[in-house]
Design an enzyme around this catalytic site. Structure first.
Site, short mmCIF file in Angstrom:
data_model
loop_
_atom_site.label_atom_id
_atom_site.label_comp_id
_atom_site.label_asym_id
_atom_site.label_seq_id
_atom_site.Cartn_x
_atom_site.Cartn_y
_atom_site.Cartn_z
N ASN A 1 -40.41 -6.55 32.60
CA ASN A 1 -41.54 -5.86 31.97
C ASN A 1 -42.83 -6.10 32.73
O ASN A 1 -43.64 -5.18 32.92
CB ASN A 1 -41.69 -6.33 30.52
CG ASN A 1 -40.56 -5.86 29.63
OD1 ASN A 1 -39.80 -4.96 29.97
ND2 ASN A 1 -40.41 -6.49 28.47
N LEU B 1 -41.06 0.40 23.95
CA LEU B 1 -39.80 0.94 24.47
C LEU B 1 -39.04 1.71 23.40
O LEU B 1 -37.88 2.06 23.57
CB LEU B 1 -38.93 -0.18 25.04
CG LEU B 1 -39.57 -0.99 26.18
CD1 LEU B 1 -38.65 -2.11 26.62
CD2 LEU B 1 -39.92 -0.08 27.35
N TYR C 1 -44.11 -12.42 10.43
CA TYR C 1 -43.01 -12.72 11.34
C TYR C 1 -42.36 -14.07 11.04
O TYR C 1 -41.22 -14.31 11.45
CB TYR C 1 -43.49 -12.73 12.79
CG TYR C 1 -44.00 -11.41 13.33
CD1 TYR C 1 -43.91 -10.23 12.58
CD2 TYR C 1 -44.58 -11.35 14.59
CE1 TYR C 1 -44.40 -9.04 13.09
CE2 TYR C 1 -45.06 -10.16 15.11
CZ TYR C 1 -44.98 -9.01 14.35
OH TYR C 1 -45.46 -7.83 14.86
N LYS D 1 -41.34 -6.86 23.06
CA LYS D 1 -40.62 -8.09 22.77
C LYS D 1 -39.60 -8.34 23.88
O LYS D 1 -38.88 -7.43 24.28
CB LYS D 1 -39.94 -8.00 21.41
CG LYS D 1 -39.07 -9.21 21.06
CD LYS D 1 -37.60 -8.90 21.24
CE LYS D 1 -36.71 -10.07 20.80
NZ LYS D 1 -35.28 -9.81 21.07
N ARG E 1 -35.91 -10.49 31.37
CA ARG E 1 -36.49 -9.29 30.77
C ARG E 1 -38.01 -9.36 30.77
O ARG E 1 -38.69 -8.35 30.98
CB ARG E 1 -35.97 -9.12 29.33
CG ARG E 1 -36.43 -7.85 28.64
CD ARG E 1 -36.10 -6.59 29.42
NE ARG E 1 -34.68 -6.44 29.67
CZ ARG E 1 -33.81 -5.93 28.80
NH1 ARG E 1 -34.20 -5.53 27.62
NH2 ARG E 1 -32.53 -5.81 29.15
#
Length: 275
Positions: free
Chosen positions: A238, A187, A49, A228, A234
């Site tokens: 979640n 998702l 990453y 993520k 957000r």
């Protein structure tokens, strides 16, 4: 809201974590710090990453004791044996600025992987206390079983898993061997919440379709997930999925959806994924 956990003889892992791909730099640090302030205690990163250093800065900025955070990192698949994995992991720990990780995974298999030697390398790192648990990521069923048969005590498999992709074979193997399964892209790269069936269930519960997708995974024992989410809003959305309980009709409607949609394409031959 209380954080649900998966607990086995080899791992204790919060079921909802923060995935950090592809965030980098200040955005990544801020996202990690924000998530931890909201109540997340599970952060997922990887060598590939390119954000381990900024994840580490977020962990430090949170002010939380290290032992309160479950941290996963993954070693890329160009390290094909135990010695190469050890060298890469040493660098990962330095970037993360932590003395240990809670879970260390081989990120992807490759045809060149010396599986017994690589797993022995992971086990040696665990024996030193620098990884509390070890596992693999993106291993298909046959290769996962081969890895389990090496006898090093794998704790977790991380794979793409969501309401549009059937991973029941892998989940069955994990459950039979006392392993957790961590779902990345839970998702479906943003596709699952667009499904009318999930939207209808969301409307019924006064929730969002994304929360329904996560709640569907939470309804299945032994699955953790690392969506993520960069923004605090957000992240909070979640996190609220932990409080959403789907009924039998909801679960049946989601079960009836096609389960053949994979959104993360590997960089190796298809049989390494599907075999």
């Amino acid at each position: 809201m209380p954080m649900q956990v998966i607990e086995t003889p080899t791992i204790r892992m919060p079921r909802l974590g923060l995935g950090t791909w592809p965030m980098k730099g200040a955005e990544c640090t801020a996202a990690v710090e924000s998530a931890l302030s909201l109540g997340y205690r599970h952060i997922d990163t990887a060598e590939m990453y390119g954000n381990e250093e900024t994840v580490g800065l977020g962990l430090a900025a949170s002010g939380l004791p290290r032992e309160e955070i479950f941290l996963t990192t993954k070693i890329w698949n160009d390290k094909t044996n135990g010695a190469a994995i050890r060298t890469a992991f040493d660098a990962s720990l330095k970037r993360l600025a932590t003395p240990y990780v809670d879970l260390l995974l081989i990120h992807w298999p490759s045809p060149e992987l010396d599986l017994p030697d690589a797993l022995a390398g992971l086990a040696a790192i665990r024996a030193e206390g620098r990884a509390k648990a070890i596992g693999v990521s993106n291993f298909p069923p046959k290769l996962l079983q081969r890895a389990i048969d090496c006898g090093v005590g794998l704790a977790c498999l991380q794979v793409e898993c969501h309401a549009l992709l059937d991973q029941s074979k892998l989940l069955e193997i994990c459950r039979a061997n006392g392993m957790a399964l961590t779902a990345y892209s839970p998702l479906g790269k943003g596709n699952a919440p667009n499904e009318p069936a999930l939207q209808a269930i969301a409307q019924k519960h006064g929730a969002t379709a994304a929360q329904v997708a996560l709640a569907w995974l939470l309804a299945q024992p032994g699955i953790a997930m690392v969506p993520k989410a960069a923004s605090p809003a957000r992240q909070a959305e979640n996190l609220a999925a932990l409080d959403l309980k789907l009924d039998a009709a909801d679960l049946a409607a989601i079960a009836a959806l096609p389960k053949d949609r994979r959104f993360v394409n590997p960089a190796m031959a298809p049989d390494w994924v599907n075999g």
